[in-house]
Design an enzyme around this catalytic site. Structure first.
Site, mmCIF file in Angstrom:
data_model
loop_
_atom_site.group_PDB
_atom_site.id
_atom_site.type_symbol
_atom_site.label_atom_id
_atom_site.label_comp_id
_atom_site.label_asym_id
_atom_site.label_seq_id
_atom_site.Cartn_x
_atom_site.Cartn_y
_atom_site.Cartn_z
ATOM 1 N N GLU A 91 96.496 18.665 21.682
ATOM 2 C CA GLU A 91 96.405 18.600 23.142
ATOM 3 C C GLU A 91 97.441 19.482 23.849
ATOM 4 O O GLU A 91 97.600 19.404 25.060
ATOM 5 C CB GLU A 91 96.568 17.137 23.604
ATOM 6 C CG GLU A 91 95.466 16.219 23.064
ATOM 7 C CD GLU A 91 95.498 14.802 23.618
ATOM 8 O OE1 GLU A 91 96.476 14.441 24.303
ATOM 9 O OE2 GLU A 91 94.526 14.055 23.354
ATOM 10 N N ARG A 143 101.573 16.886 23.874
ATOM 11 C CA ARG A 143 101.019 17.797 24.869
ATOM 12 C C ARG A 143 101.929 18.956 25.241
ATOM 13 O O ARG A 143 101.546 19.777 26.065
ATOM 14 C CB ARG A 143 100.550 17.007 26.092
ATOM 15 C CG ARG A 143 99.234 16.264 25.815
ATOM 16 C CD ARG A 143 98.691 15.529 27.004
ATOM 17 N NE ARG A 143 99.538 14.414 27.347
ATOM 18 C CZ ARG A 143 99.474 13.215 26.770
ATOM 19 N NH1 ARG A 143 98.574 12.957 25.855
ATOM 20 N NH2 ARG A 143 100.306 12.263 27.114
ATOM 21 N N GLU A 205 99.270 -0.141 26.504
ATOM 22 C CA GLU A 205 98.233 -0.951 25.857
ATOM 23 C C GLU A 205 98.875 -2.024 24.991
ATOM 24 O O GLU A 205 98.194 -2.897 24.445
ATOM 25 C CB GLU A 205 97.356 -0.059 24.963
ATOM 26 C CG GLU A 205 96.196 0.551 25.696
ATOM 27 C CD GLU A 205 96.604 1.400 26.884
ATOM 28 O OE1 GLU A 205 97.320 2.400 26.675
ATOM 29 O OE2 GLU A 205 96.248 1.054 28.019
ATOM 30 N N THR A 265 103.602 2.985 32.389
ATOM 31 C CA THR A 265 104.271 4.059 31.646
ATOM 32 C C THR A 265 103.973 5.419 32.262
ATOM 33 O O THR A 265 102.888 5.655 32.792
ATOM 34 C CB THR A 265 103.852 4.052 30.172
ATOM 35 O OG1 THR A 265 102.431 4.013 30.093
ATOM 36 C CG2 THR A 265 104.434 2.844 29.457
ATOM 37 N N ASP A 335 92.731 -0.387 33.405
ATOM 38 C CA ASP A 335 93.405 0.743 32.758
ATOM 39 C C ASP A 335 93.290 2.010 33.610
ATOM 40 O O ASP A 335 93.204 3.111 33.095
ATOM 41 C CB ASP A 335 92.835 0.975 31.337
ATOM 42 C CG ASP A 335 93.640 1.987 30.537
ATOM 43 O OD1 ASP A 335 94.794 2.268 30.910
ATOM 44 O OD2 ASP A 335 93.101 2.508 29.544
ATOM 45 N N CYS A 646 91.002 2.708 16.971
ATOM 46 C CA CYS A 646 91.147 3.936 16.187
ATOM 47 C C CYS A 646 89.891 4.270 15.381
ATOM 48 O O CYS A 646 89.562 5.440 15.200
ATOM 49 C CB CYS A 646 92.332 3.835 15.235
ATOM 50 S SG CYS A 646 93.927 3.940 16.062
ATOM 51 N N HIS A 647 89.228 3.234 14.851
ATOM 52 C CA HIS A 647 88.073 3.474 13.968
ATOM 53 C C HIS A 647 86.750 3.289 14.692
ATOM 54 O O HIS A 647 85.716 3.202 14.042
ATOM 55 C CB HIS A 647 88.153 2.560 12.741
ATOM 56 C CG HIS A 647 89.272 2.926 11.811
ATOM 57 N ND1 HIS A 647 89.179 3.959 10.908
ATOM 58 C CD2 HIS A 647 90.522 2.427 11.664
ATOM 59 C CE1 HIS A 647 90.322 4.057 10.225
ATOM 60 N NE2 HIS A 647 91.150 3.138 10.674
ATOM 61 N N MET A 686 97.925 4.819 8.548
ATOM 62 C CA MET A 686 97.303 3.499 8.478
ATOM 63 C C MET A 686 98.352 2.473 8.072
ATOM 64 O O MET A 686 98.638 2.265 6.892
ATOM 65 C CB MET A 686 96.144 3.531 7.469
ATOM 66 C CG MET A 686 95.489 2.181 7.218
ATOM 67 S SD MET A 686 94.802 1.412 8.705
ATOM 68 C CE MET A 686 94.676 -0.292 8.156
#
Ligand code: CA
Length: 724
Positions: A91, A143, A205, A265, A335, A646-647, A686
């Protein structure tokens, strides 16, 4: 040094048309001690280089370079490329200083290249522990960097701020900026103002309390720290601006445990006006998301605006003193961050020259704000919006649709935009000649479902206070087609005075690249369709396209070396949408994957990429589903809470991380437990979930994934099976 004096002198030089190239006036920088305030303030006149994140303090991402233009862009070709050694979301905005290009990659690594030839100069790996990935909401991305003096500054995923010697890549100093026992991460680029390195962080989060802080560029000493939300409890010793904020929170609940830190944040956008000497920060969402848990009222639903969530806050950069704020989403619960790109420009509105600040935050409205006072000027929706019918011009507050506010119980609501927003972190760009702001916008609604018995867990997983598994799209071909059809991505050319789109380009799906606008009348953007394109800035007509072999989400930059114009973009699919959205739905729009690579173009460039590797997928061949419906339901609930972000929801497989339905370990309870409980793959990102999930729950998740894999196998072969 007196900043205002320098700012004034740079403005004078600019107005006299003398500041064609900073390096001519201020020296090359190298021998003189490198990047100075005058160079940063005058960056607009230095078209050869790209010395700060948004190119200038106004963050317009507009370069006057025009050798590559509407007429010549057809001759644009690949000058060189460099493969990255990570395969996650890329990014970053590169910086270019005196013919050298510097960038950050996934896992907070840094690389330096000769900007004309691509020759690698040095690289630096801060060795972020792999299991830090579990603290990141949105991929292990970074970033970008800031430059000052002879140093480069960047944040690491595990919360460090690091200064590197720009010539050698050696560490000058390193500072831990966060409480590493909590789920703070850094993915945003620092900014430097008058020798102060400003950096925020993410983690809303997970339960953290947001802040931004300034560090001395010479030695990393912390100079000030600005919290965006109160601490909770009695605010009497807090600074005045936090005492004012405390009136908008339930102060008995705020901070009562680590899951209710409030959030807010400052994980991405900042801008600076040197004349007003104001730093603008974009403040994020509440933590937890659901206001009924974060700031409950007497009746159990949420109450209060919860300042300074979802706000743009103006700060005095020398002291960290609060000056003004504008809250985009009072009492946010969806959010809806206001961390999106903040851009400054001057323009005529109703016959008056106005100093404005512009933002297209997640909530779907494009805002024009007076940047001297923070006063609302105008706002209109730039995508489909159903949570509010408009913004009251008198108060600057949204006119909310009460159906979309979900508390602890009651009906779920399909809200648009959803948690990914109508626009996320991908930078916009501005064309002063067209007076257009180009927005990488998209449509992806979200089902917000109440969670009556939500319990915080600060060890692992999201703490949002909604039932995240409720929006899973079932294995039903017609339904999946319909949901995929509702996902849209577009490049919107927005007229900020008229507050409407002048033109729109449709993309194959959401989550397209950040933007660059140039004096050649062009807008550059990568796409989820694995293209890197140039569009006519006035009409949106596609004038040039390059097959990038991968989704491109990062924003391009442009620069010159020996007078020759280059355009560079870091390619590599990833980030929140790629990880947290149903991968089957994403792939129905475009078969996108990650090949992380820096691409650099020039007129007449003749380099070619290696042939595109085949899109190989492991077979969908799960063991039979034998678990009871109760066990599968338990697995589904735990998967939704701990795995889906994530998955991908529904265990459908993300387009970046392993598709669990096709994982070899699905065959064996022991192998599965070794990863999820034992942390066998922690160095890959993981982490072990032993602190949050029992062995029985982990096995239930396996049963759920097996059930889902069998449903999808049946779907693939055209049959439908009922879940037992
Ligand atoms: Ca967020």
């Amino acid at each position: 040094m007196n900043l205002m004096r320098w700012a004034g002198s740079a403005a004078l030089l600019l107005s006299a048309g003398m500041l064609a190239n900073c390096s001519q006036i201020f020296g090359s920088g190298e021998a003189e001690g490198g990047i100075t305030t005058a160079m940063l303030v005058g960056a607009d006149g230095d078209s050869a280089n790209w010395i700060s994140h948004g190119r200038t303090y106004s963050e317009q991402r507009y370069s006057p370079l025009d050798a590559v233009n509407r007429e010549t862009v057809g001759d644009l070709g690949l000058a060189w490329f460099a493969d990255m050694d990570t395969a996650r979301g890329q990014e970053a905005t590169p910086l270019v200083i005196d013919g050298k290009l510097y960038l950050t990659t996934a896992w907070s690594k840094v690389k330096a290249f000769d900007a004309a030839t691509g020759k690698p100069l040095w690289e630096y790996d801060p060795k972020v522990p792999g299991e830090t990935a579990v603290k990141a909401c949105c991929d292990v991305v970074n970033r970008g960097m800031a430059a000052w003096g002879d140093k480069l500054f960047f944040g690491t995923l595990d919360g460090r701020l690091i200064a590197l010697d720009r010539e050698t890549g050696k560490v000058a100093w390193e500072k831990v900026t966060v409480d590493q026992s909590k789920s703070y991460t850094i993915t945003g680029a620092p900014r430097v103002i008058d020798g102060k390195v400003i950096i925020g962080n993410g983690g809303a989060e997970f339960g953290v309390r947001g802040f931004v802080a300034a560090y001395d560029a010479d030695d990393g000493e912390q100079l000030w720290k600005f919290y965006t939300v109160p601490e909770g409890g009695d605010p009497k010793d807090a600074p005045a601006y936090l005492q004012k904020a405390a009136e908008t929170w339930n102060m008995d609940v705020l901070g009562a445990n680590d899951a209710i830190g409030g959030g807010g944040t400052v994980w991405d956008s900042m801008a600076y006006d040197p004349e007003l000497d104001l730093l603008y920060i974009g403040v994020g969402n509440g933590s937890p998301w659901n206001r009924a848990y974060r700031s409950p009222g007497k009746d159990g639903t949420g109450e209060g605006d919860n300042l300074y969530l979802s706000s743009i806050v103006a700060i005095r950069p020398s002291t960290g003193e609060y000056v003004w704020h504008y809250q985009t989403t009072p009492g946010e619960t969806w959010d809806f961050t206001a961390t999106q790109h903040i851009m400054l420009a001057d323009m005529d509105i109703d016959g008056k020259r106005r100093k404005v600040l512009m933002q297209a935050p997640k909530n779907g409205f494009f805002y024009v704000i007076d940047r001297e006072t923070g006063k609302f000027i105008s706002a209109k929706p730039y995508v489909t919006v159903n949570w509010a019918t408009g913004i009251d011009p008198k108060t600057g507050r949204p006119i909310e649709n009460p159906e979309t506010r979900v508390d602890k119980t009651g009906k779920p609501a399909l809200v648009t935009p959803g948690a990914l927003g109508g626009h996320n972190w991908h930078p916009m760009a501005y064309s002063p000649s067209e007076n257009l702001v180009y927005i990488p916008a998209f449509e992806a609604g979200m089902l917000y479902a109440p969670e009556a018995d939500w319990k915080p867990d600060t060890a692992r997983g999201f703490n949002v206070g909604f039932n995240l598994g409720a929006g899973d799209v079932p294995a039903d071909e017609g339904f999946r087609k319909q949901v995929a059809g509702s996902l849209k991505g577009m490049l919107v050319a927005w007229d900020p005075v008229a507050q409407k789109a002048r033109w729109t380009v449709e993309h194959p799906g959401p989550w397209n690249g950040g933007l660059l606008a140039t004096g050649g009348g062009l807008v550059f953007q990568g796409t989820t369709g694995s293209e890197f394109n140039a569009y006519d800035a006035a009409t949106g007509k596609k004038l040039w396209s390059f097959a990038a072999q991968t989704g491109v989400v990062a924003p391009p930059v442009t620069y010159t070396v020996n007078g020759e114009q280059y355009i560079a973009v870091l390619a590599g699919w990833g980030g929140a949408y790629a990880l947290s959205v149903d991968g089957d739905l994403i792939k129905r729009k475009a078969p996108v994957r990650n090949i992380s690579r820096l691409l650099v173009f020039k007129l007449g460039g003749k380099a070619t990429l290696p042939p595109e590797p085949a899109l190989a997928e492991l077979p969908l061949d799960p063991p039979p589903s034998t678990a009871s419906p109760q066990v599968i339901a338990l697995g589904q609930a735990k998967y939704g809470r701990y795995c889906a972000v994530c998955h991908a929801p529904g265990a459908v497989g993300s387009t970046v991380l392993p598709d669990l339905r096709r994982a070899g370990s699905l065959e064996s309870a022991q192998a599965w437990a070794a990863v999820v409980h034992g942390g066998m793959l922690k160095d890959n990102g993981m982490a072990s979930f032993a602190s949050s999930l029992s062995k029985e729950e982990i096995e239930a998740i396996r049963a759920y994934v097996i059930a889902r894999a069998n449903e999808d196998k049946a779907l693939e072969s055209g049959r439908k099976i009922a879940r037992r």
